[in-house]
Design a protein around this motif. Structure first.
Motif, PDB file in Angstrom:
ATOM      1  N   UNK A   1       0.864  -1.177   0.000  1.00 56.87           N
ATOM      2  CA  UNK A   1       0.000   0.000   0.000  1.00 56.87           C
ATOM      3  C   UNK A   1       0.906   1.233   0.000  1.00 56.87           C
ATOM      4  N   UNK A   2       0.920   1.942  -1.132  1.00 61.84           N
ATOM      5  CA  UNK A   2       1.862   3.056  -1.271  1.00 61.84           C
ATOM      6  C   UNK A   2       1.527   4.255  -0.393  1.00 61.84           C
ATOM      7  N   UNK A   3       0.367   4.246   0.271  1.00 61.64           N
ATOM      8  CA  UNK A   3       0.041   5.374   1.152  1.00 61.64           C
ATOM      9  C   UNK A   3       0.457   5.110   2.603  1.00 61.64           C
ATOM     10  N   UNK A   4       1.140   4.002   2.819  1.00 56.23           N
ATOM     11  CA  UNK A   4       1.658   3.752   4.169  1.00 56.23           C
ATOM     12  C   UNK A   4       3.013   4.434   4.326  1.00 56.23           C
TER      13      UNK A   4
ATOM     14  N   UNK B   1      11.663  26.229  10.011  1.00 55.93           N
ATOM     15  CA  UNK B   1      13.085  26.546  10.173  1.00 55.93           C
ATOM     16  C   UNK B   1      13.791  25.502  11.034  1.00 55.93           C
ATOM     17  N   UNK B   2      15.081  25.518  10.984  1.00 54.37           N
ATOM     18  CA  UNK B   2      16.041  24.707  11.756  1.00 54.37           C
ATOM     19  C   UNK B   2      15.572  23.319  12.195  1.00 54.37           C
ATOM     20  N   UNK B   3      14.753  23.253  13.212  1.00 52.93           N
ATOM     21  CA  UNK B   3      14.425  21.947  13.814  1.00 52.93           C
ATOM     22  C   UNK B   3      13.065  22.054  14.498  1.00 52.93           C
ATOM     23  N   UNK B   4      12.293  20.991  14.444  1.00 46.40           N
ATOM     24  CA  UNK B   4      11.151  20.857  15.338  1.00 46.40           C
ATOM     25  C   UNK B   4       9.777  20.962  14.717  1.00 46.40           C
ATOM     26  N   UNK B   5       8.878  20.116  15.201  1.00 44.29           N
ATOM     27  CA  UNK B   5       7.446  20.109  14.901  1.00 44.29           C
ATOM     28  C   UNK B   5       7.105  19.586  13.503  1.00 44.29           C
ATOM     29  N   UNK B   6       8.121  19.399  12.642  1.00 39.53           N
ATOM     30  CA  UNK B   6       7.804  18.904  11.303  1.00 39.53           C
ATOM     31  C   UNK B   6       7.258  17.478  11.364  1.00 39.53           C
ATOM     32  N   UNK B   7       7.604  16.745  12.423  1.00 39.04           N
ATOM     33  CA  UNK B   7       7.091  15.374  12.536  1.00 39.04           C
ATOM     34  C   UNK B   7       5.590  15.370  12.817  1.00 39.04           C
ATOM     35  N   UNK B   8       5.117  16.311  13.641  1.00 38.54           N
ATOM     36  CA  UNK B   8       3.674  16.370  13.888  1.00 38.54           C
ATOM     37  C   UNK B   8       2.948  16.882  12.649  1.00 38.54           C
ATOM     38  N   UNK B   9       3.536  17.873  11.986  1.00 42.44           N
ATOM     39  CA  UNK B   9       2.914  18.402  10.766  1.00 42.44           C
ATOM     40  C   UNK B   9       2.741  17.277   9.745  1.00 42.44           C
ATOM     41  N   UNK B  10       3.799  16.513   9.534  1.00 39.14           N
ATOM     42  CA  UNK B  10       3.714  15.427   8.554  1.00 39.14           C
ATOM     43  C   UNK B  10       2.743  14.339   9.031  1.00 39.14           C
ATOM     44  N   UNK B  11       2.741  14.065  10.316  1.00 39.61           N
ATOM     45  CA  UNK B  11       1.852  13.025  10.850  1.00 39.61           C
ATOM     46  C   UNK B  11       0.385  13.394  10.624  1.00 39.61           C
ATOM     47  N   UNK B  12       0.027  14.627  11.009  1.00 39.87           N
ATOM     48  CA  UNK B  12      -1.372  15.045  10.825  1.00 39.87           C
ATOM     49  C   UNK B  12      -1.723  14.985   9.339  1.00 39.87           C
ATOM     50  N   UNK B  13      -0.827  15.489   8.504  1.00 37.71           N
ATOM     51  CA  UNK B  13      -1.081  15.562   7.058  1.00 37.71           C
ATOM     52  C   UNK B  13      -1.285  14.165   6.483  1.00 37.71           C
ATOM     53  N   UNK B  14      -0.425  13.228   6.858  1.00 37.04           N
ATOM     54  CA  UNK B  14      -0.548  11.871   6.316  1.00 37.04           C
ATOM     55  C   UNK B  14      -1.922  11.301   6.647  1.00 37.04           C
ATOM     56  N   UNK B  15      -2.286  11.332   7.924  1.00 36.65           N
ATOM     57  CA  UNK B  15      -3.560  10.713   8.316  1.00 36.65           C
ATOM     58  C   UNK B  15      -4.756  11.468   7.750  1.00 36.65           C
ATOM     59  N   UNK B  16      -4.736  12.802   7.879  1.00 36.61           N
ATOM     60  CA  UNK B  16      -5.908  13.561   7.460  1.00 36.61           C
ATOM     61  C   UNK B  16      -6.108  13.513   5.946  1.00 36.61           C
TER      62      UNK B  16
ATOM     63  N   UNK C   1      -5.483  10.893   3.962  1.00 36.65           N
ATOM     64  CA  UNK C   1      -5.770   9.571   3.401  1.00 36.65           C
ATOM     65  C   UNK C   1      -4.691   8.522   3.542  1.00 36.65           C
ATOM     66  N   UNK C   2      -3.548   8.864   4.113  1.00 33.70           N
ATOM     67  CA  UNK C   2      -2.494   7.874   4.299  1.00 33.70           C
ATOM     68  C   UNK C   2      -2.529   7.290   5.696  1.00 33.70           C
ATOM     69  N   UNK C   3      -1.470   6.581   6.057  1.00 33.12           N
ATOM     70  CA  UNK C   3      -1.381   6.047   7.411  1.00 33.12           C
ATOM     71  C   UNK C   3       0.080   5.943   7.817  1.00 33.12           C
TER      72      UNK C   3
ATOM     73  N   UNK D   1      -6.777  21.241  -1.760  1.00 34.62           N
ATOM     74  CA  UNK D   1      -6.578  20.493  -3.012  1.00 34.62           C
ATOM     75  C   UNK D   1      -6.599  18.991  -2.753  1.00 34.62           C
ATOM     76  N   UNK D   2      -5.970  18.586  -1.654  1.00 34.65           N
ATOM     77  CA  UNK D   2      -5.907  17.152  -1.363  1.00 34.65           C
ATOM     78  C   UNK D   2      -7.215  16.636  -0.761  1.00 34.65           C
ATOM     79  N   UNK D   3      -8.111  17.532  -0.412  1.00 37.23           N
ATOM     80  CA  UNK D   3      -9.397  17.122   0.168  1.00 37.23           C
ATOM     81  C   UNK D   3      -9.240  16.396   1.496  1.00 37.23           C
TER      82      UNK D   3
END
Ligand code: UDP
Ligand code: MN
Length: 472
Positions: free
Chosen positions: A128-131, A214-229, A231-233, A305-307
C-alpha cells in the motif's frame, strides 16, 4: 519471530537513503552510512544521498574529505550541499529532489541500521503506497555509543498538550487489531520524525514538507497530521530496528532563540491542520500565541486540493487516546490562597521518592506547567496525568487519568464558595503542607476543615475562552 519472516526481495521497491546533517561528527556519520551499506540486502538500495546543511568549515571532515571517502564506497553515494543553512526540513526536501529511488528512507546522521531493517519497511509500502513506515528506534548511548535495543512492547506515537511528540503504550484496541502478534505493523497516530520510509511520488503528492519550517522541530507532527488527514497512514514496524543517538543537548546553533523557532513551526502545524482545536492548544499553552508564524496560504491551499479530513476525524478515529480536554469545567491554575503557590508539574520536592509526587511552585501566570483542567469527570488533569489521592496515606501523586466518570481517588469536588477541593473517594481535602525547611512545598490530603487556610484553593480561569470551543 521476525527472523522467520520471508520477503521476496525482487518484488520490493528500491529505496534512496536520505541523510541530512549539520556539523555531524565523522564517526557517527560514517557509522550511519556503513551500517546502511552492510545491513541492507543487496538490490534494495538505490543510493545514499547525504545532504550537508551548511556545516561550519571548522568541521573540515565534512568537506572534500567526505566526498573523497564516499567515492570509494561500493554504492552510489551523493553529497549534496545547501548554499546556506536551511534547517532539516529544507535540507530533506533538497535530498528528496535529488533522489531517484521508488521509496525515500530518511535517517538522522547518527544512526545504526540493523540486519534486515529494510525488508519489513519496504514490504508494507509495496502492499500500500500510502503507508508511511517507521522502524523501531533503539537507543545508541551518547556516552558510550553502545547499542541498546528497546525491550518489551513497542510503543506508538502520540502527542502531549504542548503539543510535543510522545511515546504512548500501544492501546488494547490496536493490539486486538493485530491479534496480539508482536511482529505486526502497528498503526501510530504520529511519528518521531527522524527515521521513516515513504514512497517517493507519494511524498511529493502529499506536499513534501512545509518549507516555512526553520532549523528543527514540529515537522514530525505536521507530517503526521497531514498523512492521516489526507488519506495515508503511519505504521511502526516491529521487525525493523534502527539505533539513534539520543543526545543530552543539541550540538548546533540556531539563528534565533530555539524556543521561538519551535513555537513558529508548531503554530504553522496548528494553524494549517488542527481547525478550531488550535484554540485548545493555545489555551493550554498561552505562550504559543506570542510568536508569528508567517504565510501559510500555500499549505492551506494544499489541504484543500488534497481534500483532507478534519482534525476532529483524526482525533476520533486515529487517536482516541489523545489528552485534549474537549469538555471541561475550568482551565487554569490550582492556586493555594494562603501561600500564593500553585500546583506545578515541573516542581519536584525533596519528599518526592519517585517522580510523581505533587509539589507547589510560586504562581507564575505564564501557563504550561501550572495549567490544569478541571475536567468533565471532576478530575484535575494536566495532559495525561491526574491528581490522585490514596486511602492509606495523605500523599497526592500524579497518575494516569481514568477516562470515565466513575468516582475514584482521582475525582475531586471543588466548592468555589468555601474554596475547598475534596477528594470524592476518600472525603479528605486538598491541603498545602510544609517541607522540613518549613516552606510550603507539597500537596496532600488531610481531614477537611474549612476554617483552615491551607485547605483553600482557587481554580482560576486562565483566560481560556469557552467560546473557543464552540465550533471545534
Ligand atoms: N539537521 C540539519 N540542519 C539543521 C538541524 C538539524 O541538517 O539545521 C539534521 C541533524 O544533523 C540530524 C537531523 O537533522 O541529522 C535531525 O536533527 P537532530 O538529530 O538534532 O534531531 P533529534 O534527533 O535530536 O530530534
Ligand atoms: Mn537525531
Amino acid at each position: 519471530m521476525c527472523s522467520k519472516k520471508v520477503y521476496e526481495i525482487v518484488s520490493l521497491p528500491k529505496t534512496s537513503i536520505i541523510i541530512v546533517f549539520h556539523n555531524e561528527a565523522w564517526s557517527t556519520l560514517l557509522r550511519t552510512v556503513h551500517s546502511v551499506i552492510s545491513q541492507s540486502s543487496s538490490g534494495l538500495l538505490e543510493e545514499i544521498i547525504l545532504v550537508d546543511d551548511a556545516s561550519e568549515s571548522s568541521k573540515y571532515w565534512l568537506g572534500h574529505q567526505l566526498e573523497e571517502y564516499v567515492a570509494t564506497l561500493p554504492l552510489r553515494v551523493i553529497v549534496e550541499r545547501t548554499r546556506s543553512r536551511k534547517g532539516l526540513v529544507r535540507a530533506r526536501i533538497q535530498g528528496a529532489l535529488a533522489s531517484r529511488g521508488d521509496v525515500l528512507t530518511f535517517l538522522d546522521s547518527h544512526c545504526e541500521s540493523t540486519k534486515g531493517w529494510l525488508e519489513p519497511l519496504l514490504d508494507r509500502i509495496s502492499k500500500d503506497r500510502t503507508k508511511v513506515v517507521c522502524p523501531v528506534i533503539d537507543t545508541i548511548s551518547d556516552k558510550t555509543f553502545e547499542y541498546i535495543p528497546v525491550r518489551g512492547n513497542v510503543p506508538i506515537g502520540g502527542f502531549s498538550w504542548y503539543p510535543d511528540f510522545t511515546w504512548i503504550d500501544t492501546p488494547k484496541r490496536e493490539m486486538d487489531r493485530v491479534n496480539n502478534d508482536p511482529t505486526e505493523a502497528l498503526r501510530s497516530p504520529t511519528m518521531a520524525g527522524g527515521l521513516f520510509s515513504i514512497e517517493r511520488k507519494y511524498f511529493f503528492q502529499l506536499g513534501s514538507y512545509d518549507s516555512g519550517f526553520k532549523t528543527w522541530g514540529a515537522e514530525n507532527l505536521e507530517l503526521s497530521f497531514r498523512i492521516w488527514q489526507c488519506g495515508g497512514s503511519i505504521e511502526i514496524v516491529p521487525c525493523s530496528h534502527v539505533g539513534h543517538v539520543f543526545r543530552s543537548k543539541s550540538p548546533y546553533s540556531y539563528d534565533e532563540d530555539p524556543g521561538i523557532t519551535l513555537v513558529r513551526n508548531t503554530r504553522r502545524t496548528l494553524e494549517v491542520w488542527t481547525d478550531s482545536f488550535k484554540n485548545i492548544f493555545y489555551s493550554l499553552n498561552p505562550q504559543l500565541q506570542v510568536t508569528g508564524y508567517g504565510d501559510i496560504s500555500n499549505r492551506v491551499k494544499l489541504r484543500e486540493t488534497l481534500g483532507c479530513k478534519s482534525f476532529r476525524w483524526y482525533l476520533e478515529t486515529v487517536y482516541p487516546e489523545h489528552t485534549l480536554p474537549l469538555e471541561f469545567k475550568i482551565i487554569g491554575m490550582v492556586r493555594n490562597e494562603m501561600s500564593a503557590m500553585c500546583v506545578d508539574v515541573f516542581a519536584r520536592g525533596e519528599k518526592a521518592k519517585g517522580d510523581a509526587k505533587v509539589s507547589l511552585f510560586p504562581c507564575h501566570g505564564i501557563g504550561m506547567s501550572q495549567i490544569f483542567v478541571y475536567n468533565a469527570f471532576n478530575q484535575i488533569q494536566h495532559d495525561n496525568m491526574c491528581l490522585d489521592a490514596h486511602f492509606y496515606d495523605e500523599e497526592v501523586a500524579y497518575s494516569d487519568c481514568p477516562r470515565s466518570a466513575e468516582i475514584t481517588t482521582a475525582s475531586w469536588e471543588y466548592d468555589p464558595i468555601t474554596s475547598t477541593i475534596m477528594n470524592a473517594a476518600t472525603r479528605k481535602c486538598l491541603d498545602a503542607v510544609k517541607s522540613q525547611e518549613g516552606d510550603i512545598r507539597f500537596v496532600s490530603t488531610t481531614n477537611c476543615n474549612n476554617t483552615q487556610e491551607s485547605q483553600r484553593w482557587i481554580l482560576t480561569d486562565s483566560g481560556a475562552d469557552e467560546r473557543m470551543w464552540a465550533d471545534y
